[in-house]
Design a protein around this motif. Sequence first.
Motif, short mmCIF file in Angstrom:
data_model
loop_
_atom_site.label_atom_id
_atom_site.label_comp_id
_atom_site.label_asym_id
_atom_site.label_seq_id
_atom_site.Cartn_x
_atom_site.Cartn_y
_atom_site.Cartn_z
N THR A 183 -21.47 -15.06 22.54
CA THR A 183 -20.04 -15.21 22.85
C THR A 183 -19.65 -16.69 22.80
OG1 THR A 183 -20.41 -15.39 25.24
CG2 THR A 183 -20.14 -13.18 24.33
N ALA A 184 -20.37 -17.44 21.97
CA ALA A 184 -20.18 -18.89 21.89
C ALA A 184 -20.52 -19.56 23.21
CB ALA A 184 -18.75 -19.23 21.47
N ARG A 201 -24.27 -21.35 9.00
CA ARG A 201 -24.26 -20.75 10.34
C ARG A 201 -25.35 -19.69 10.52
NH1 ARG A 201 -19.46 -21.09 10.89
NH2 ARG A 201 -19.29 -22.67 12.52
N ALA A 228 -25.49 -20.47 21.27
CA ALA A 228 -24.10 -20.93 21.19
C ALA A 228 -23.99 -22.16 20.29
CB ALA A 228 -23.57 -21.24 22.58
N ARG A 229 -24.98 -23.04 20.38
CA ARG A 229 -24.98 -24.24 19.53
C ARG A 229 -24.99 -23.84 18.05
NH1 ARG A 229 -27.77 -29.22 18.24
NH2 ARG A 229 -27.27 -29.46 16.04
N ILE A 274 -23.80 -21.22 16.71
CA ILE A 274 -22.50 -20.65 16.32
C ILE A 274 -21.42 -21.73 16.24
CG2 ILE A 274 -20.65 -19.09 17.07
CD1 ILE A 274 -22.84 -17.33 18.32
N LEU A 275 -21.40 -22.62 17.22
CA LEU A 275 -20.32 -23.61 17.31
C LEU A 275 -20.59 -24.86 16.49
CD1 LEU A 275 -19.62 -23.37 21.15
CD2 LEU A 275 -18.25 -22.40 19.30
#
Length: 320
Positions: free
Chosen positions: A185-186, A254, A243-244, A246-247
């Motif tokens: 979920t980021a 990605r 999360a890293r 993804i962001l």
Amino acid sequence: MNIQRWIARRETDWKRLDALLGQVEKKGIKSLKAEEIATLASLYRSVAADFARARTQQAGNLITQNLQSLTTRGYNQIYQGSRRQEWQAVKEFYRTGLPLLIQQTSGYIALATGIFLFGAAIAWWYAWQDPAFLPLIVPQELITKVRDKHELWMGSIVGIEPLASSGITVNNISVSFAAITGGMTAGLYTAYIMGYNGLSIGAIATLVGQNNLAYPFWAFVFPHGALELPAIFFAGGAGLLIARAILFPGKYRRLDALRFYGSKAVQLIFAIVPMLVIAGTIEGFFSPNPNVNDAIKYLVGIILFTLLVLYCSKKSKFTS
């Protein structure tokens, strides 16, 4: 089939396999060169076929027994040897690979720890400033027990230790996996889990502190918390790794970033689960035990945490 001619043609391979197996049995598989290991595997397959042929063609008891012996010895060294190598790889991972991984991901673990501590600090501040805050976080029956009866709640575990221990372990593992998968979920759900757990611990710690029960409370928490809380922080760090990816995939695509950072997150599970199993056992059987002096519980917690820090800070033989 001409048995004698077949034996004469194949006997060289049998002797070669026997010699290689003898070397492995005496000195171990590492004594062989790479090409010798490949030869060993190839000879084993051909001799296994020879053994099957000798039985069907009735080549004679002595030849059949010798080939059976060679086949059995080859199987033991090739397949059981590979299992030994797998276990050796596992041991090496826990000995040097896992501490190195924890060091490499320490920034993410520290960030997850910071979110947890920030939540705890908020709870501590508001609990002292506003009496109406605690019931928002802490169950009312727990508040009543501590504030009105001046008692802690850990005694409820005594007598149902196995059930309590397994339940605690399963719950903590569930929370950890939620924190890890929350990275998808980021990192928002991971941050929520870390922050909310910090709020809960901070609120409960403030409650017992306000009612002069901090010493026995932390005596209960220290033995298992020395492993349980770091395991939760590791899980939070694993979630933030995902999360890293993804962001901020950086130089990776990605999907490639998810593979790279996700593999590190998955490897952290090999630290998290054993730590939580040990912590759950301690929390079920040792921490609430009224026959153990509180000072001993503090000492056990300090020793476990010190050992964990020493393990996590081990230098790999591959690092300077």
